[in-house]
Design a protein around this motif. Structure first.
Motif, mmCIF file in Angstrom:
data_model
loop_
_atom_site.group_PDB
_atom_site.id
_atom_site.type_symbol
_atom_site.label_atom_id
_atom_site.label_comp_id
_atom_site.label_asym_id
_atom_site.label_seq_id
_atom_site.Cartn_x
_atom_site.Cartn_y
_atom_site.Cartn_z
ATOM 1 N N LEU A 1 0.821 -1.207 0.000
ATOM 2 C CA LEU A 1 0.000 0.000 0.000
ATOM 3 C C LEU A 1 0.860 1.264 0.000
ATOM 4 O O LEU A 1 0.531 2.247 -0.665
ATOM 5 C CB LEU A 1 -0.952 0.005 1.191
ATOM 6 N N ILE A 2 1.958 1.220 0.706
ATOM 7 C CA ILE A 2 2.857 2.383 0.706
ATOM 8 C C ILE A 2 3.518 2.524 -0.662
ATOM 9 O O ILE A 2 3.654 3.633 -1.189
ATOM 10 C CB ILE A 2 3.894 2.265 1.840
ATOM 11 N N CYS A 3 3.900 1.412 -1.267
ATOM 12 C CA CYS A 3 4.465 1.457 -2.631
ATOM 13 C C CYS A 3 3.450 2.029 -3.611
ATOM 14 O O CYS A 3 3.794 2.865 -4.457
ATOM 15 C CB CYS A 3 4.891 0.063 -3.076
ATOM 16 N N ALA A 4 2.198 1.596 -3.480
ATOM 17 C CA ALA A 4 1.148 2.118 -4.357
ATOM 18 C C ALA A 4 0.957 3.606 -4.127
ATOM 19 O O ALA A 4 0.780 4.373 -5.086
ATOM 20 C CB ALA A 4 -0.157 1.364 -4.113
ATOM 21 N N TRP A 5 1.003 4.037 -2.879
ATOM 22 C CA TRP A 5 0.840 5.451 -2.572
ATOM 23 C C TRP A 5 1.972 6.273 -3.183
ATOM 24 O O TRP A 5 1.740 7.339 -3.763
ATOM 25 C CB TRP A 5 0.787 5.639 -1.054
ATOM 26 N N ILE A 6 3.192 5.773 -3.084
ATOM 27 C CA ILE A 6 4.343 6.474 -3.669
ATOM 28 C C ILE A 6 4.194 6.562 -5.191
ATOM 29 O O ILE A 6 4.453 7.609 -5.787
ATOM 30 C CB ILE A 6 5.660 5.774 -3.257
ATOM 31 N N LEU A 7 3.753 5.486 -5.816
ATOM 32 C CA LEU A 7 3.537 5.507 -7.265
ATOM 33 C C LEU A 7 2.414 6.468 -7.646
ATOM 34 O O LEU A 7 2.502 7.163 -8.661
ATOM 35 C CB LEU A 7 3.238 4.107 -7.779
ATOM 36 N N LEU A 8 1.359 6.536 -6.839
ATOM 37 C CA LEU A 8 0.286 7.490 -7.104
ATOM 38 C C LEU A 8 0.783 8.922 -7.019
ATOM 39 O O LEU A 8 0.423 9.768 -7.854
ATOM 40 C CB LEU A 8 -0.876 7.282 -6.125
ATOM 41 N N ILE A 9 1.617 9.207 -6.042
ATOM 42 C CA ILE A 9 2.193 10.550 -5.917
ATOM 43 C C ILE A 9 3.045 10.868 -7.148
ATOM 44 O O ILE A 9 2.969 11.967 -7.713
ATOM 45 C CB ILE A 9 3.038 10.676 -4.629
ATOM 46 N N ALA A 10 3.844 9.907 -7.599
ATOM 47 C CA ALA A 10 4.685 10.122 -8.780
ATOM 48 C C ALA A 10 3.838 10.373 -10.026
ATOM 49 O O ALA A 10 4.145 11.265 -10.834
ATOM 50 C CB ALA A 10 5.615 8.931 -8.990
ATOM 51 N N LEU A 11 2.765 9.600 -10.192
ATOM 52 C CA LEU A 11 1.894 9.795 -11.354
ATOM 53 C C LEU A 11 1.176 11.143 -11.279
ATOM 54 O O LEU A 11 0.990 11.807 -12.303
ATOM 55 C CB LEU A 11 0.888 8.647 -11.455
ATOM 56 N N CYS A 12 0.784 11.554 -10.082
ATOM 57 C CA CYS A 12 0.156 12.877 -9.919
ATOM 58 C C CYS A 12 1.143 13.991 -10.237
ATOM 59 O O CYS A 12 0.766 14.995 -10.863
ATOM 60 C CB CYS A 12 -0.371 13.039 -8.501
ATOM 61 N N LEU A 13 2.379 13.833 -9.815
ATOM 62 C CA LEU A 13 3.401 14.830 -10.153
ATOM 63 C C LEU A 13 3.617 14.900 -11.662
ATOM 64 O O LEU A 13 3.816 15.982 -12.221
ATOM 65 C CB LEU A 13 4.711 14.509 -9.431
ATOM 66 N N GLY A 14 3.569 13.749 -12.328
ATOM 67 C CA GLY A 14 3.699 13.740 -13.779
ATOM 68 C C GLY A 14 2.556 14.474 -14.451
ATOM 69 O O GLY A 14 2.766 15.273 -15.381
ATOM 70 N N SER A 15 1.325 14.234 -13.981
ATOM 71 C CA SER A 15 0.167 14.936 -14.534
ATOM 72 C C SER A 15 0.281 16.435 -14.309
ATOM 73 O O SER A 15 -0.026 17.237 -15.195
ATOM 74 C CB SER A 15 -1.126 14.428 -13.887
ATOM 75 N N THR A 16 0.723 16.818 -13.121
ATOM 76 C CA THR A 16 0.868 18.235 -12.803
ATOM 77 C C THR A 16 1.939 18.879 -13.671
ATOM 78 O O THR A 16 1.751 19.996 -14.169
ATOM 79 C CB THR A 16 1.220 18.403 -11.313
ATOM 80 N N ALA A 17 3.039 18.187 -13.881
ATOM 81 C CA ALA A 17 4.110 18.729 -14.714
ATOM 82 C C ALA A 17 3.632 18.941 -16.150
ATOM 83 O O ALA A 17 3.944 19.964 -16.775
ATOM 84 C CB ALA A 17 5.324 17.803 -14.683
ATOM 85 N N ILE A 18 2.878 18.001 -16.664
ATOM 86 C CA ILE A 18 2.350 18.145 -18.029
ATOM 87 C C ILE A 18 1.376 19.308 -18.090
ATOM 88 O O ILE A 18 1.409 20.117 -19.021
ATOM 89 C CB ILE A 18 1.680 16.838 -18.490
ATOM 90 N N ALA A 19 0.498 19.417 -17.087
ATOM 91 C CA ALA A 19 -0.474 20.512 -17.072
ATOM 92 C C ALA A 19 0.209 21.865 -16.976
ATOM 93 O O ALA A 19 -0.218 22.834 -17.619
ATOM 94 C CB ALA A 19 -1.446 20.327 -15.913
ATOM 95 N N LEU A 20 1.284 21.965 -16.212
ATOM 96 C CA LEU A 20 2.025 23.227 -16.123
ATOM 97 C C LEU A 20 2.724 23.556 -17.435
ATOM 98 O O LEU A 20 2.816 24.718 -17.825
ATOM 99 C CB LEU A 20 3.031 23.171 -14.979
ATOM 100 N N ALA A 21 3.198 22.535 -18.134
ATOM 101 C CA ALA A 21 3.860 22.751 -19.420
ATOM 102 C C ALA A 21 2.869 23.249 -20.469
ATOM 103 O O ALA A 21 3.236 24.019 -21.366
ATOM 104 C CB ALA A 21 4.536 21.481 -19.896
ATOM 105 N N VAL A 22 1.613 22.828 -20.357
ATOM 106 C CA VAL A 22 0.594 23.258 -21.307
ATOM 107 C C VAL A 22 0.389 24.765 -21.220
ATOM 108 O O VAL A 22 0.147 25.427 -22.223
ATOM 109 C CB VAL A 22 -0.736 22.497 -21.061
ATOM 110 N N GLY A 23 0.518 25.317 -20.031
ATOM 111 C CA GLY A 23 0.335 26.749 -19.847
ATOM 112 C C GLY A 23 1.428 27.596 -20.472
ATOM 113 O O GLY A 23 1.314 28.809 -20.513
#
Length: 91
Positions: free
Chosen positions: A6-28
């Motif tokens: 569960l902690i591994c999954a949580w860490i991966l979720l955080i990484a995927l969220c950071l990736g989504s955020t980085a892409i969204a910031l690049a779009v701007g």
């Protein structure tokens, strides 16, 4: 990596969220229409990966292969439908 799944999954979720955020910031930063479509598709892909991770780790579908396969097929078809609806107006 921690041994608790569960902690591994949580860490991966955080990484995927950071990736989504980085892409969204690049779009701007003023990308062209093709790059905007690719960015949207990439965010959708990351969302699909997050959904699979939540289903497998937090809902326990990793222990139920039959149900996991059914949910994965349904989720993949839904993601492809959303991708088609997102890309269709740009064609």
């Amino acid at each position: 990596m921690p041994r608790d799944p569960l902690i591994c999954a949580w860490i991966l979720l955080i990484a995927l969220c950071l990736g989504s955020t980085a892409i969204a910031l690049a779009v701007g930063s003023g990308l062209g229409p093709v790059a905007l479509t690719a960015a949207g598709a990439a965010i959708l892909l990351l969302s699909w990966l997050k959904a699979r991770l939540i289903l497998n780790a937090y809902l326990g579908l990793a222990a139920a292969p039959f149900w996991r396969k059914g949910f994965e097929i349904t989720l993949a078809l839904y993601a492809l439908l959303l991708l088609g609806l997102y890309v269709a107006p740009t064609i």
